[in-house]
Scaffold this motif. Sequence first.
Motif, PDB file in Angstrom:
ATOM      1  N   MET A   1       0.855  -1.176   0.000  1.00 31.16           N
ATOM      2  CA  MET A   1       0.000   0.000   0.000  1.00 31.16           C
ATOM      3  C   MET A   1       0.902   1.241   0.000  1.00 31.16           C
ATOM      4  O   MET A   1       1.777   1.367   0.840  1.00 31.16           O
ATOM      5  CB  MET A   1      -0.906  -0.028   1.235  1.00 31.16           C
ATOM      6  N   THR A   2       0.644   2.133  -0.925  1.00 36.92           N
ATOM      7  CA  THR A   2       1.452   3.349  -1.021  1.00 36.92           C
ATOM      8  C   THR A   2       1.008   4.352   0.041  1.00 36.92           C
ATOM      9  O   THR A   2      -0.116   4.272   0.552  1.00 36.92           O
ATOM     10  CB  THR A   2       1.315   3.983  -2.413  1.00 36.92           C
ATOM     11  N   PRO A   3       1.851   5.286   0.391  1.00 42.04           N
ATOM     12  CA  PRO A   3       1.473   6.277   1.413  1.00 42.04           C
ATOM     13  C   PRO A   3       0.175   7.030   1.099  1.00 42.04           C
ATOM     14  O   PRO A   3      -0.649   7.202   2.001  1.00 42.04           O
ATOM     15  CB  PRO A   3       2.686   7.204   1.469  1.00 42.04           C
ATOM     16  N   PRO A   4      -0.056   7.470  -0.146  1.00 49.51           N
ATOM     17  CA  PRO A   4      -1.345   8.138  -0.401  1.00 49.51           C
ATOM     18  C   PRO A   4      -2.546   7.211  -0.173  1.00 49.51           C
ATOM     19  O   PRO A   4      -3.579   7.647   0.344  1.00 49.51           O
ATOM     20  CB  PRO A   4      -1.255   8.556  -1.863  1.00 49.51           C
ATOM     21  N   GLU A   5      -2.386   5.936  -0.530  1.00 49.26           N
ATOM     22  CA  GLU A   5      -3.483   4.987  -0.286  1.00 49.26           C
ATOM     23  C   GLU A   5      -3.704   4.791   1.203  1.00 49.26           C
ATOM     24  O   GLU A   5      -4.842   4.674   1.657  1.00 49.26           O
ATOM     25  CB  GLU A   5      -3.173   3.649  -0.959  1.00 49.26           C
ATOM     26  N   ALA A   6      -2.607   4.758   1.964  1.00 51.19           N
ATOM     27  CA  ALA A   6      -2.718   4.595   3.416  1.00 51.19           C
ATOM     28  C   ALA A   6      -3.423   5.794   4.040  1.00 51.19           C
ATOM     29  O   ALA A   6      -4.268   5.633   4.927  1.00 51.19           O
ATOM     30  CB  ALA A   6      -1.335   4.407   4.028  1.00 51.19           C
ATOM     31  N   VAL A   7      -3.083   6.978   3.562  1.00 53.28           N
ATOM     32  CA  VAL A   7      -3.739   8.181   4.078  1.00 53.28           C
ATOM     33  C   VAL A   7      -5.218   8.176   3.716  1.00 53.28           C
ATOM     34  O   VAL A   7      -6.082   8.480   4.550  1.00 53.28           O
ATOM     35  CB  VAL A   7      -3.047   9.457   3.529  1.00 53.28           C
ATOM     36  N   GLU A   8      -5.530   7.810   2.490  1.00 46.94           N
ATOM     37  CA  GLU A   8      -6.921   7.748   2.053  1.00 46.94           C
ATOM     38  C   GLU A   8      -7.713   6.748   2.899  1.00 46.94           C
ATOM     39  O   GLU A   8      -8.829   7.025   3.318  1.00 46.94           O
ATOM     40  CB  GLU A   8      -6.983   7.350   0.579  1.00 46.94           C
ATOM     41  N   ARG A   9      -7.113   5.598   3.150  1.00 45.75           N
ATOM     42  CA  ARG A   9      -7.786   4.582   3.966  1.00 45.75           C
ATOM     43  C   ARG A   9      -7.985   5.075   5.399  1.00 45.75           C
ATOM     44  O   ARG A   9      -9.051   4.876   5.996  1.00 45.75           O
ATOM     45  CB  ARG A   9      -6.985   3.292   3.954  1.00 45.75           C
ATOM     46  N   ALA A  10      -6.980   5.719   5.962  1.00 43.61           N
ATOM     47  CA  ALA A  10      -7.086   6.237   7.328  1.00 43.61           C
ATOM     48  C   ALA A  10      -8.197   7.281   7.428  1.00 43.61           C
ATOM     49  O   ALA A  10      -8.973   7.284   8.394  1.00 43.61           O
ATOM     50  CB  ALA A  10      -5.755   6.827   7.771  1.00 43.61           C
ATOM     51  N   ILE A  11      -8.292   8.147   6.437  1.00 43.26           N
ATOM     52  CA  ILE A  11      -9.351   9.166   6.439  1.00 43.26           C
ATOM     53  C   ILE A  11     -10.719   8.499   6.320  1.00 43.26           C
ATOM     54  O   ILE A  11     -11.663   8.861   7.030  1.00 43.26           O
ATOM     55  CB  ILE A  11      -9.116  10.190   5.311  1.00 43.26           C
ATOM     56  N   SER A  12     -10.826   7.511   5.447  1.00 44.42           N
ATOM     57  CA  SER A  12     -12.096   6.804   5.275  1.00 44.42           C
ATOM     58  C   SER A  12     -12.525   6.123   6.567  1.00 44.42           C
ATOM     59  O   SER A  12     -13.696   6.184   6.958  1.00 44.42           O
ATOM     60  CB  SER A  12     -11.982   5.768   4.162  1.00 44.42           C
TER      61      SER A  12
END
Length: 53
Positions: free
Chosen positions: A1-12
């Motif tokens: 998982m790339t950092p932007p995907e991780a951030v997106e998932r955390a926000i979700s």
Amino acid sequence: MTPPEAVERAISLALAPDFLLTTTMTALNAKLAVMAAMLAFLAETIMAERGAR
């Protein structure tokens, strides 16, 4: 998982409970509005019957 995907998932994941609470409260508000209308109708009906006696 790339950092932007991780951030997106955390926000979700952080926002999911807020959306669930909003949905729940909206449904509760709708049910309470229906109940209030029913009570108003019943009160009006009872008052009309008492006035007819």
